[in-house]
Design a protein around this motif. Structure first.
Motif, PDB file in Angstrom:
ATOM      1  N   ALA A   1       2.010   6.511  -7.135  1.00  0.00           N
ATOM      2  CA  ALA A   1       1.068   7.525  -7.602  1.00  0.00           C
ATOM      3  C   ALA A   1       1.687   8.912  -7.498  1.00  0.00           C
ATOM      4  CB  ALA A   1      -0.228   7.450  -6.806  1.00  0.00           C
ATOM      5  N   ALA A   2       2.411   9.167  -6.422  1.00  0.00           N
ATOM      6  CA  ALA A   2       3.067  10.465  -6.255  1.00  0.00           C
ATOM      7  C   ALA A   2       4.149  10.656  -7.313  1.00  0.00           C
ATOM      8  CB  ALA A   2       3.662  10.574  -4.854  1.00  0.00           C
ATOM      9  N   VAL A   3       4.905   9.614  -7.601  1.00  0.00           N
ATOM     10  CA  VAL A   3       5.960   9.692  -8.615  1.00  0.00           C
ATOM     11  C   VAL A   3       5.345   9.939  -9.987  1.00  0.00           C
ATOM     12  CG1 VAL A   3       7.696   8.314  -9.832  1.00  0.00           C
ATOM     13  CG2 VAL A   3       7.641   8.326  -7.350  1.00  0.00           C
TER      14      VAL A   3
ATOM     15  N   ASN B   1       2.468  11.345 -10.676  1.00  0.00           N
ATOM     16  CA  ASN B   1       1.956  12.729 -10.722  1.00  0.00           C
ATOM     17  C   ASN B   1       3.089  13.730 -10.904  1.00  0.00           C
ATOM     18  OD1 ASN B   1      -0.710  11.993 -10.500  1.00  0.00           O
ATOM     19  ND2 ASN B   1      -0.751  12.179  -8.273  1.00  0.00           N
ATOM     20  N   ARG B   2       4.192  13.527 -10.178  1.00  0.00           N
ATOM     21  CA  ARG B   2       5.336  14.437 -10.299  1.00  0.00           C
ATOM     22  C   ARG B   2       5.893  14.387 -11.713  1.00  0.00           C
ATOM     23  NH1 ARG B   2       9.263  12.447  -6.571  1.00  0.00           N
ATOM     24  NH2 ARG B   2      10.093  11.245  -8.281  1.00  0.00           N
ATOM     25  N   ARG B   3       5.994  13.183 -12.278  1.00  0.00           N
ATOM     26  CA  ARG B   3       6.513  13.018 -13.636  1.00  0.00           C
ATOM     27  C   ARG B   3       5.585  13.696 -14.648  1.00  0.00           C
ATOM     28  NH1 ARG B   3       7.479   7.147 -14.187  1.00  0.00           N
ATOM     29  NH2 ARG B   3       9.093   7.598 -12.666  1.00  0.00           N
ATOM     30  N   LYS B   4       4.276  13.540 -14.450  1.00  0.00           N
ATOM     31  CA  LYS B   4       3.317  14.144 -15.374  1.00  0.00           C
ATOM     32  C   LYS B   4       3.376  15.669 -15.312  1.00  0.00           C
ATOM     33  CE  LYS B   4      -1.549  14.057 -16.637  1.00  0.00           C
ATOM     34  NZ  LYS B   4      -2.878  13.588 -16.292  1.00  0.00           N
ATOM     35  N   GLU B   5       3.491  16.221 -14.115  1.00  0.00           N
ATOM     36  CA  GLU B   5       3.603  17.672 -13.978  1.00  0.00           C
ATOM     37  C   GLU B   5       4.880  18.183 -14.636  1.00  0.00           C
ATOM     38  OE1 GLU B   5       3.336  18.548  -9.812  1.00  0.00           O
ATOM     39  OE2 GLU B   5       1.267  17.847  -9.685  1.00  0.00           O
ATOM     40  N   ALA B   6       5.983  17.474 -14.433  1.00  0.00           N
ATOM     41  CA  ALA B   6       7.248  17.876 -15.044  1.00  0.00           C
ATOM     42  C   ALA B   6       7.155  17.791 -16.574  1.00  0.00           C
ATOM     43  CB  ALA B   6       8.387  16.999 -14.532  1.00  0.00           C
ATOM     44  N   TYR B   7       6.470  16.773 -17.072  1.00  0.00           N
ATOM     45  CA  TYR B   7       6.297  16.617 -18.518  1.00  0.00           C
ATOM     46  C   TYR B   7       5.492  17.778 -19.099  1.00  0.00           C
ATOM     47  CZ  TYR B   7       4.271  14.852 -22.855  1.00  0.00           C
ATOM     48  OH  TYR B   7       3.856  14.726 -24.144  1.00  0.00           O
ATOM     49  N   GLU B   8       4.386  18.108 -18.471  1.00  0.00           N
ATOM     50  CA  GLU B   8       3.554  19.211 -18.970  1.00  0.00           C
ATOM     51  C   GLU B   8       4.327  20.524 -18.971  1.00  0.00           C
ATOM     52  OE1 GLU B   8       0.659  18.937 -20.427  1.00  0.00           O
ATOM     53  OE2 GLU B   8       0.541  16.785 -20.037  1.00  0.00           O
ATOM     54  N   LYS B   9       5.081  20.738 -17.924  1.00  0.00           N
ATOM     55  CA  LYS B   9       5.889  21.957 -17.803  1.00  0.00           C
ATOM     56  C   LYS B   9       6.952  21.997 -18.907  1.00  0.00           C
ATOM     57  CE  LYS B   9       8.742  24.025 -14.215  1.00  0.00           C
ATOM     58  NZ  LYS B   9       9.190  23.859 -12.842  1.00  0.00           N
ATOM     59  N   ALA B  10       7.622  20.886 -19.149  1.00  0.00           N
ATOM     60  CA  ALA B  10       8.662  20.838 -20.175  1.00  0.00           C
ATOM     61  C   ALA B  10       8.072  20.978 -21.572  1.00  0.00           C
ATOM     62  CB  ALA B  10       9.439  19.520 -20.063  1.00  0.00           C
ATOM     63  N   LYS B  11       6.939  20.351 -21.789  1.00  0.00           N
ATOM     64  CA  LYS B  11       6.279  20.438 -23.100  1.00  0.00           C
ATOM     65  C   LYS B  11       5.900  21.887 -23.413  1.00  0.00           C
ATOM     66  CE  LYS B  11       2.533  18.183 -25.582  1.00  0.00           C
ATOM     67  NZ  LYS B  11       1.434  17.228 -25.479  1.00  0.00           N
ATOM     68  N   LYS B  12       5.373  22.565 -22.412  1.00  0.00           N
ATOM     69  CA  LYS B  12       5.004  23.970 -22.589  1.00  0.00           C
ATOM     70  C   LYS B  12       6.243  24.825 -22.832  1.00  0.00           C
ATOM     71  CE  LYS B  12       2.496  27.696 -20.313  1.00  0.00           C
ATOM     72  NZ  LYS B  12       1.802  28.134 -19.096  1.00  0.00           N
TER      73      LYS B  12
ATOM     74  N   GLY C   1       9.178   6.375 -22.104  1.00  0.00           N
ATOM     75  CA  GLY C   1      10.126   5.289 -21.886  1.00  0.00           C
ATOM     76  C   GLY C   1      10.392   4.913 -20.445  1.00  0.00           C
ATOM     77  N   PHE C   2       9.592   5.408 -19.497  1.00  0.00           N
ATOM     78  CA  PHE C   2       9.798   5.032 -18.111  1.00  0.00           C
ATOM     79  C   PHE C   2       9.283   3.627 -17.881  1.00  0.00           C
ATOM     80  CE2 PHE C   2      10.242   9.581 -17.485  1.00  0.00           C
ATOM     81  CZ  PHE C   2      11.315   9.614 -16.621  1.00  0.00           C
ATOM     82  N   ARG C   3      10.048   2.865 -17.092  1.00  0.00           N
ATOM     83  CA  ARG C   3       9.623   1.509 -16.756  1.00  0.00           C
ATOM     84  C   ARG C   3       8.459   1.581 -15.777  1.00  0.00           C
ATOM     85  NH1 ARG C   3      15.521  -1.214 -15.797  1.00  0.00           N
ATOM     86  NH2 ARG C   3      16.102  -1.183 -17.974  1.00  0.00           N
ATOM     87  N   PRO C   4       7.540   0.621 -15.900  1.00  0.00           N
ATOM     88  CA  PRO C   4       6.402   0.624 -14.968  1.00  0.00           C
ATOM     89  C   PRO C   4       6.818   0.267 -13.550  1.00  0.00           C
ATOM     90  CG  PRO C   4       6.178  -1.121 -16.626  1.00  0.00           C
ATOM     91  CD  PRO C   4       7.434  -0.398 -16.907  1.00  0.00           C
TER      92      PRO C   4
ATOM     93  N   ARG D   1       0.829  -1.200   0.000  1.00  0.00           N
ATOM     94  CA  ARG D   1       0.000   0.000   0.000  1.00  0.00           C
ATOM     95  C   ARG D   1       0.867   1.253   0.000  1.00  0.00           C
ATOM     96  NH1 ARG D   1      -3.480   1.820   4.859  1.00  0.00           N
ATOM     97  NH2 ARG D   1      -4.449   3.646   3.983  1.00  0.00           N
ATOM     98  N   LYS D   2       1.935   1.234   0.782  1.00  0.00           N
ATOM     99  CA  LYS D   2       2.841   2.378   0.838  1.00  0.00           C
ATOM    100  C   LYS D   2       3.503   2.588  -0.515  1.00  0.00           C
ATOM    101  CE  LYS D   2       6.972   4.120   3.050  1.00  0.00           C
ATOM    102  NZ  LYS D   2       8.167   3.761   3.763  1.00  0.00           N
ATOM    103  N   ASN D   3       3.979   1.495  -1.154  1.00  0.00           N
ATOM    104  CA  ASN D   3       4.619   1.611  -2.460  1.00  0.00           C
ATOM    105  C   ASN D   3       3.644   2.103  -3.511  1.00  0.00           C
ATOM    106  OD1 ASN D   3       7.074   0.802  -1.475  1.00  0.00           O
ATOM    107  ND2 ASN D   3       6.835  -1.318  -2.101  1.00  0.00           N
ATOM    108  N   THR D   4       2.396   1.712  -3.429  1.00  0.00           N
ATOM    109  CA  THR D   4       1.398   2.170  -4.377  1.00  0.00           C
ATOM    110  C   THR D   4       1.184   3.669  -4.241  1.00  0.00           C
ATOM    111  OG1 THR D   4       0.332   0.013  -4.270  1.00  0.00           O
ATOM    112  CG2 THR D   4      -0.966   1.813  -5.174  1.00  0.00           C
ATOM    113  N   LYS D   5       1.127   4.156  -3.018  1.00  0.00           N
ATOM    114  CA  LYS D   5       0.961   5.588  -2.811  1.00  0.00           C
ATOM    115  C   LYS D   5       2.162   6.347  -3.350  1.00  0.00           C
ATOM    116  CE  LYS D   5      -2.115   5.667   1.159  1.00  0.00           C
ATOM    117  NZ  LYS D   5      -2.259   6.017   2.568  1.00  0.00           N
ATOM    118  N   GLU D   6       3.381   5.823  -3.109  1.00  0.00           N
ATOM    119  CA  GLU D   6       4.572   6.480  -3.618  1.00  0.00           C
ATOM    120  C   GLU D   6       4.574   6.460  -5.137  1.00  0.00           C
ATOM    121  OE1 GLU D   6       7.950   4.632  -1.813  1.00  0.00           O
ATOM    122  OE2 GLU D   6       7.500   5.466   0.145  1.00  0.00           O
TER     123      GLU D   6
END
Length: 169
Positions: A54-56, A58-69, A166-169, A47-52
């Motif tokens: 999800a946080a990772v 989200n952080r990756r998605k935010e960084a991607y959107e910022k870089a794309k812009k 290309g990030f590993r799951p 459960r702890k790893n799943t929460k982490e």
């Protein structure tokens, strides 16, 4: 030679209580309790790893959107300036998305570090290395390269897509 005489004494009979099984607490409930505790610990870790995760993500998605812009907003006249900006944006993306110190390293340090981009698939890691090599060639060329700056920006946008996918799951 002296011969031993056989012992013909009668021995006391064994008490029936010593033949009964021990009256200690049964072991199966203890084993079941231990298994339940181990399952609970495993579930909490999962459960702890799943929460982490999800946080990772989200952080990756935010960084991607910022870089794309940021890449889509690049307006330069020279390929060198485009390469500098694209490289900075991609390095910032990697630093934010993976907590990798790529933003603060030289090109040689980043490329030679064994653990850099370990979270990427081999194909994405290879594309990333090649892309940063091309950007470095443009940035550090003795003369300003005669390359279309918009092509450098487009290649940088494509590299961002490759890295992000290309990030590993």
């Amino acid at each position: 030679m002296e011969e031993k005489t056989p012992d013909l004494r009668l021995l006391e009979p064994v008490s029936p209580e010593s033949l009964l099984p021990d009256a200690s607490p049964p072991v199966w409930p203890l084993i079941a309790a231990a298994v339940l505790i181990l399952l609970l610990i495993g579930w909490l870790i999962f459960r702890k790893n799943t929460k982490e995760s999800a946080a990772v993500i989200n952080r990756r998605k935010e960084a991607y959107e910022k870089a794309k812009k940021a890449i889509s907003g690049i307006k330069v006249e020279h390929a060198r300036h485009a390469a500098i900006q694209v490289s900075l944006i991609l390095r910032r993306y990697l630093a934010e998305a993976t907590n990798d110190p790529a933003l603060f390293e030289t090109h040689e340090e980043f490329v030679t570090r064994r653990d850099s981009l370990e979270r990427l698939t081999p194909a994405a890691r290879s594309a990333c290395g090649d892309g940063f090599q091309q950007l470095a060639a443009l940035k550090y060329a003795p003369e300003v390269p005669d390359v279309d700056p918009q092509g450098v920006v487009n290649d940088g946008a494509q590299l961002l897509e490759t890295i992000h996918a290309g990030f590993r799951p």
